[in-house]
Design a protein around this motif. Structure first.
Motif, short mmCIF file in Angstrom:
data_model
loop_
_atom_site.label_atom_id
_atom_site.label_comp_id
_atom_site.label_asym_id
_atom_site.label_seq_id
_atom_site.Cartn_x
_atom_site.Cartn_y
_atom_site.Cartn_z
N PRO A 354 0.82 -1.22 0.00
CA PRO A 354 0.00 0.00 0.00
C PRO A 354 0.86 1.27 0.00
N ILE A 355 0.38 2.28 -0.73
CA ILE A 355 1.05 3.57 -0.77
C ILE A 355 0.04 4.67 -0.50
N VAL A 356 0.54 5.86 -0.17
CA VAL A 356 -0.31 7.03 0.03
C VAL A 356 -0.56 7.65 -1.33
N GLY A 357 -1.82 7.83 -1.68
CA GLY A 357 -2.13 8.41 -2.98
C GLY A 357 -3.50 9.05 -2.98
N GLU A 358 -3.58 10.27 -3.50
CA GLU A 358 -4.85 10.96 -3.65
C GLU A 358 -5.33 10.83 -5.10
N PHE A 359 -6.61 11.11 -5.32
CA PHE A 359 -7.14 11.02 -6.67
C PHE A 359 -6.44 12.02 -7.58
N ALA A 360 -6.07 11.57 -8.77
CA ALA A 360 -5.37 12.39 -9.74
C ALA A 360 -5.90 12.07 -11.13
N ASP A 361 -5.52 12.90 -12.10
CA ASP A 361 -5.95 12.69 -13.48
C ASP A 361 -5.05 11.71 -14.21
N SER A 362 -3.80 11.61 -13.80
CA SER A 362 -2.88 10.68 -14.44
C SER A 362 -1.95 10.09 -13.39
N VAL A 363 -1.45 8.88 -13.67
CA VAL A 363 -0.52 8.21 -12.77
C VAL A 363 0.63 7.64 -13.59
N GLY A 364 1.80 7.62 -13.00
CA GLY A 364 2.98 7.08 -13.66
C GLY A 364 4.24 7.67 -13.02
N ILE A 365 5.37 7.38 -13.49
CA ILE A 365 5.67 6.51 -14.62
C ILE A 365 5.83 5.08 -14.11
N VAL A 366 5.23 4.11 -14.83
CA VAL A 366 5.37 2.70 -14.51
C VAL A 366 6.40 2.12 -15.47
N TYR A 367 7.55 1.69 -14.93
CA TYR A 367 8.65 1.21 -15.76
C TYR A 367 8.55 -0.30 -15.98
N PRO A 368 9.28 -0.84 -16.97
CA PRO A 368 9.20 -2.28 -17.23
C PRO A 368 9.45 -3.11 -15.98
#
Length: 653
Positions: A354-368
């Motif tokens: 689990p991580i701390v995260g609020e609602f956003a319009d975009s998420v990333g960067i997810v690397y290989p």
């Protein structure tokens, strides 16, 4: 010959039925079908359509069955055939947590046949690896504590295979980790080997499996692996806070085979620059515009119309939130996602942390190699707005230019231009024959995964018991005819040459000069905590994955100017500048992107004995030598070897 193919198809279909009936949750799924979509009114019509479907399939080549099937196809009866193919046509892989969270642990068995056929995932014809005729391969769903038994048969011609279970700790099963050269020999042509191991009671989240032999992952030998966490809920109607649990395997895609791309990268023609992808896929599907093909590299291509694109969630009305599990299965580029008419809340990373995260319009960067679970909160009018999933491949722009940079400015990952690539693409979320891509009018709020922190404090010591200092670098040396190779501390990895056995089955005295394997003593009386400092001496990021472990990211640094290496042993100079370590709430992962000309500091408890791989997950960097390992326990000389590592070699002889 036609009769033989028909019989083979029938036998394979029957095996799928029997295997599915043995899996947990079969009766529950069957009851849902009977009381839901497959009502008494539709059932007679369903049988007619299903029968016509099977007759059509059995009259043609067996590959048609799997070419038209959704990636998550699971056949347990004629009813399921109708349900999956007629009613559940969706690009997303629908998961079934209700079938697993409340049952006791069990043994789940799969039989996989690995083949290769020409397919056109994005309209361009290419030789693609298939598992049981599917691309991507089968999705494994289970719960913590289950035992997995996977029988793998290699039907490829003159090519060995292996399967790695990305993110699983594989405790007491080092020999089943699937890393060729470290824990096994490749499974040879027309040979069958079995992976058998228990899923840890403490492991739950989004994982995946992929080839760990040569570069098979780049041509489609991968699939999803989702471990559901046990609960006391007995009712399959339990509200999880979201209506659908959906898996998305997202990655860049090359129209040449991965072997051809690797050969170009490791030749002097590439000057050490990574080949730029041609396309991107979501769960094995994409849309390439044939007219954009580079004339110097012609392709056999058929344009895919917008109306022919399968939607992520199929035909439905968006009411409750949706859980999306994102996996970067690509070879080079990271990605960022947006969804129009929706906001995204990050929930967990990698193996369900689990991580701390609020609602956003975009998420990333997810690397290989990385994974990210998000909660999608739909706008009130989302269904009528026909939302789109927007994916942007990350070119890692040159920091000396503004960000985001125009497409004509220099960047790091995409050093050579590829006019065929559209790095920003959209996929329909809902089924619609006329709707095109939606845009996001509001000012986007972005969640940066690189700055994420854990949702709760961590109990880790203030200092490590051992520190391993590493430097990763791509080099072109005259002794190698200026062919680029990946190095870790001046060692470029390749499989053990003589004797040609995996490292776990040989004493250290028999290892050759290509093996960089630091030794970490394991104590039964006290905990051993280890820091690994990975310095990146290249101009592009390197996503590193550690087998057998998850770790805490204590520090991460990117240098926009000059060099930003760190050494805990340095007493002067820039390398001696100690970073501020996050010991309070560091994010926990099993794959981490090491920034360009920077470093990361990771810490883990060395309590999982074995020889485990640490490597860059950019496919061409790994294949050119940017890999090493760690040995935990077993004696510094590794005199007591694990003979089980030779079992795959016996199956390969």
């Amino acid at each position: 010959m036609a009769q033989a193919k028909d019989e083979e198809t029938f036998e394979l279909l029957r095996d799928e039925v029997v295997e599915e009936q043995e899996q947990p949750g079969y009766e529950l799924r069957k009851r849902r079908i009977e009381r839901g979509i497959f009502s008494k009114t539709l059932r007679p019509l369903g049988f007619v359509f299903a029968a016509l479907f099977l007759i059509t399939i059995l009259s043609r080549d067996s590959s048609v069955l799997f070419r038209s099937a959704p990636p998550s196809t699971s056949i347990d009866s004629v009813e399921d055939v109708f349900d999956d193919y007629a009613q559940e046509k969706m690009l997303g892989i629908r998961l079934h947590p209700q079938d697993h969270v409340s049952r006791p642990p069990t043994t789940i068995t799969h039989h996989w046949n690995i083949t290769a056929e020409f397919h056109s995932p994005d309209g361009v014809k290419k030789l693609v690896y298939l598992v049981n005729g599917q691309f991507p391969g089968p999705t494994i769903e289970c719960r913590s504590g289950d035992r997995l038994v996977i029988h793998v048969t290699n039907h490829l011609v003159s090519e060995g295979v292996s399967i790695h279970w990305h993110g699983l700790e594989m405790r007491n099963a080092n020999e089943m980790d699937g890393a060729v050269g470290f824990t096994q020999c490749p499974i040879a042509e027309r040979k069958t080997s079995t992976y058998e191991f228990e899923v840890g009671e403490e492991q739950a989240g989004t994982f995946w499996w992929h080839a760990h032999s040569e570069v098979g992952r780049g041509d489609g030998m991968y699939g999803g692996l989702v471990i559901h966490e046990q609960t006391d809920v007995l009712d399959d109607t339990e509200d999880y806070g979201y209506e659908d649990d959906v898996l998305l395997l997202i990655g860049d895609w090359y129209h040449r085979t991965a072997r051809e791309v690797l050969a170009w990268y490791t030749s002097t023609r590439g000057f050490g620059n990574e080949p730029v992808p041609d396309s991107l896929l979501v769960n094995g599907a994409g849309k390439f515009i044939c007219s954009m093909a580079v004339p110097a590299r012609p392709v056999e291509c058929v344009d895919i119309e917008d109306k022919d694109m399968t939607s992520i969630l199929g035909a439905k009305t968006l009411t409750k939130p949706t859980r999306l599990r994102l996996v970067n299965v690509g070879s080079l580029a990271g990605f960022t996602i947006q969804i129009s008419s929706a906001k995204l809340k990050p929930l967990t990373v990698d193996g369900g942390f689990p991580i701390v995260g609020e609602f956003a319009d975009s998420v990333g960067i997810v690397y290989p190699g990385e994974r990210l679970d998000v909660l999608v909160q739909w706008d009130n009018q989302a269904s009528s707005n026909f939302p789109q999933l927007h994916i942007s491949l990350d070119p890692e722009y040159d920091p000396s230019h503004p960000t985001p940079a125009p497409t004509d400015q220099p960047h790091r990952n995409f050093k050579y231009p590829n006019q065929a690539l559209r790095p920003n693409q959209s996929f329909p979320v809902l089924t619609s024959s006329s709707q095109t891509s939606s845009s996001i009018a509001r000012e986007p709020v972005r969640f940066d995964l690189a700055t994420a922190v854990a949702a709760s404090p961590s109990a880790i010591p203030s200092t490590p018991d051992q520190t391993i200092l590493l430097y990763a670098k791509t080099q072109k040396l005259s002794i190698d005819n200026n062919h680029p190779s990946g190095f870790m501390n001046r060692t470029s990895w390749s499989p053990q040459s003589s004797p040609p056995f995996p490292l776990i089955s040989l004493p250290r005295s028999k290892w050759d000069a290509n093996q960089l394997i630091p030794y970490i003593p394991a104590s039964s009386n006290s905990e051993t905590w280890v820091d690994i400092v990975i310095n990146n001496l290249d101009d592009g990021a390197h996503p590193f994955h550690l087998h057998g472990y998850s770790f805490y990211i204590l520090a991460s640094y990117r240098s926009d100017h000059g060099w930003g290496s760190y050494s805990p042993y340095a007493t002067s100079g820039a390398s001696a500048m100690k970073p501020k370590l996050n010991l309070e709430n560091p994010i926990r992962k099993d794959t981490v992107s090491v920034p360009r000309r920077g470093y990361v500091v990771i810490r883990f408890k060395a309590d999982n004995e074995g020889i485990w791989v640490l490597h860059c997950h950019v496919l061409f960097h790994q294949a050119s030598g940017m890999a090493m390992g760690i040995q935990v326990g077993g004696g510094e000389g590794h005199e007591i070897v694990d003979e089980r590592g030779k079992e795959f070699c016996a199956a390969s002889s």
